[in-house]
Scaffold this motif. Structure first.
Motif, short mmCIF file in Angstrom:
data_model
loop_
_atom_site.label_atom_id
_atom_site.label_comp_id
_atom_site.label_asym_id
_atom_site.label_seq_id
_atom_site.Cartn_x
_atom_site.Cartn_y
_atom_site.Cartn_z
N UNK A 144 69.58 123.78 42.99
CA UNK A 144 68.69 124.37 43.99
C UNK A 144 67.71 125.32 43.34
N UNK A 145 66.65 124.77 42.76
CA UNK A 145 65.64 125.60 42.13
C UNK A 145 64.65 126.07 43.19
N UNK A 146 64.41 127.36 43.23
CA UNK A 146 63.44 127.93 44.15
C UNK A 146 62.35 128.63 43.35
N UNK A 147 61.08 128.27 43.51
CA UNK A 147 60.63 127.20 44.41
C UNK A 147 60.83 125.82 43.78
N UNK A 148 61.01 124.79 44.59
CA UNK A 148 61.13 123.42 44.07
C UNK A 148 59.77 122.90 43.60
N UNK A 149 59.81 121.99 42.64
CA UNK A 149 58.55 121.43 42.13
C UNK A 149 58.06 120.26 42.99
N UNK A 150 58.98 119.41 43.41
CA UNK A 150 58.60 118.23 44.20
C UNK A 150 59.45 118.20 45.47
N UNK A 151 58.77 118.13 46.62
CA UNK A 151 59.47 118.20 47.90
C UNK A 151 59.11 116.98 48.75
N UNK A 158 54.57 121.68 43.15
CA UNK A 158 53.58 120.88 42.43
C UNK A 158 53.17 119.64 43.22
N UNK A 159 54.10 119.14 44.04
CA UNK A 159 53.81 117.94 44.82
C UNK A 159 54.63 117.94 46.09
N UNK A 160 53.97 117.64 47.22
CA UNK A 160 54.64 117.51 48.51
C UNK A 160 54.32 116.12 49.05
N UNK A 161 55.37 115.37 49.38
CA UNK A 161 55.17 114.03 49.92
C UNK A 161 55.63 114.01 51.38
N UNK A 162 54.70 113.70 52.28
CA UNK A 162 55.01 113.57 53.69
C UNK A 162 55.45 112.13 53.93
N UNK A 163 56.71 111.93 54.28
CA UNK A 163 57.26 110.59 54.44
C UNK A 163 57.46 110.27 55.92
N UNK A 164 56.87 109.17 56.36
CA UNK A 164 57.02 108.70 57.73
C UNK A 164 57.65 107.31 57.70
N UNK A 165 58.68 107.11 58.49
CA UNK A 165 59.37 105.83 58.54
C UNK A 165 58.91 105.05 59.78
N UNK A 166 58.35 103.88 59.55
CA UNK A 166 57.84 103.02 60.63
C UNK A 166 56.91 103.78 61.58
N UNK A 167 55.89 104.47 61.07
CA UNK A 167 55.00 105.22 61.98
C UNK A 167 54.10 104.26 62.75
N UNK A 205 64.82 109.67 45.82
CA UNK A 205 65.19 109.25 44.47
C UNK A 205 63.97 108.68 43.75
N UNK A 206 63.24 107.81 44.43
CA UNK A 206 62.10 107.13 43.81
C UNK A 206 61.00 108.11 43.41
N UNK A 207 60.86 109.20 44.13
CA UNK A 207 59.79 110.16 43.85
C UNK A 207 60.28 111.38 43.08
N UNK A 208 61.55 111.36 42.64
CA UNK A 208 62.14 112.47 41.86
C UNK A 208 62.01 113.80 42.60
#
Length: 214
Positions: free
Chosen positions: A85-92, A117-126, A173-176
């Motif tokens: 649990x690294x705060x702040x996280x690098x990839x969310x 460093x990177x934020x990925x907004x993930x939507x499932x079947x939007x 997992x795929x986006x680390x």
């Protein structure tokens, strides 16, 4: 009581070398009072963190989640076994579905997201609609976070018949990803169901911290 005293000394020792100001509270009470004891402390904090010890405790775990999350409206960070649990996280990775709970989770995690460093907004079947997700699903919340300095990408993911939680876990997992942010759904009366859902999420999933708000 002896175990409580021993654990308190261990925590004092860990904190003494890292922080100038800190406080360690001890509470010895029956199960009926656990939620209220946690609530009183969570009301005056920015974030409650639950580690693997409580996550694996089916007796105390639901009571702590209820007291800290449902009774206060404050966010909760669940840290499973073997997670870093690294705060702040690098990839969310943010699980987004345009619901109020997801919006609150993003708002509560905004400082963490802005510093990543990177934020990925993930939507499932939007689905693109005039309301709800909008004509470009995910772009509205991406614009909001961008205005707050976050570096955002939008990922629209097909479920292929799989549960959304499974799709999000695999995408993490795929986006680390270092952390997952999502809304906590359910009511106060469903605390055991939420706790069960959280624990099921952690079993067999990537050992990532899970940031929840409702």
């Amino acid at each position: 009581m002896a175990n409580l005293e021993k654990r308190s000394r261990e925590i004092h020792k860990q904190l003494r070398g890292r922080w100038r100001r800190y406080e360690v509270d001890r509470e010895h009470c029956d199960n009926a009072s656990v939620g209220d004891a946690v609530r009183q402390r969570a009301l005056c904090t920015d974030l409650t963190i639950i580690g693997p010890g409580l996550l694996n405790d089916t007796s105390l775990g639901p009571l702590v989640i209820n007291g800290s999350l449902f009774e206060t409206g404050k966010p909760l960070l669940v840290v499973p076994e073997a997670a870093e649990a690294s705060l702040p996280p690098k990839r969310v990775l943010v699980g987004w579905d345009s619901r109020v709970e997801a919006s609150r989770a993003v708002r509560e995690a905004r400082d963490l997201l802005s510093g990543a460093e990177e934020v990925r907004i993930a939507l499932v079947d939007p689905e693109a609609t005039c309301t709800g997700s909008g004509a470009e699903p995910g772009f509205d919340i991406a614009d909001y976070l961008t205005r707050h300095g976050a570096r955002v990408l939008v990922d629209r993911l097909p479920s292929a018949g799989k549960p959304a939680s499974t799709v999000l876990a695999q995408h993490a997992i795929d986006t680390s990803a270092d952390m997952i942010v999502m809304g906590a759904y359910g009511s106060r009366g469903l605390r055991e169901r939420l706790f069960g859902g959280v624990t099921r999420w952690m079993v067999g999933k990537p050992p990532l911290p899970l940031f929840l708000a409702r």
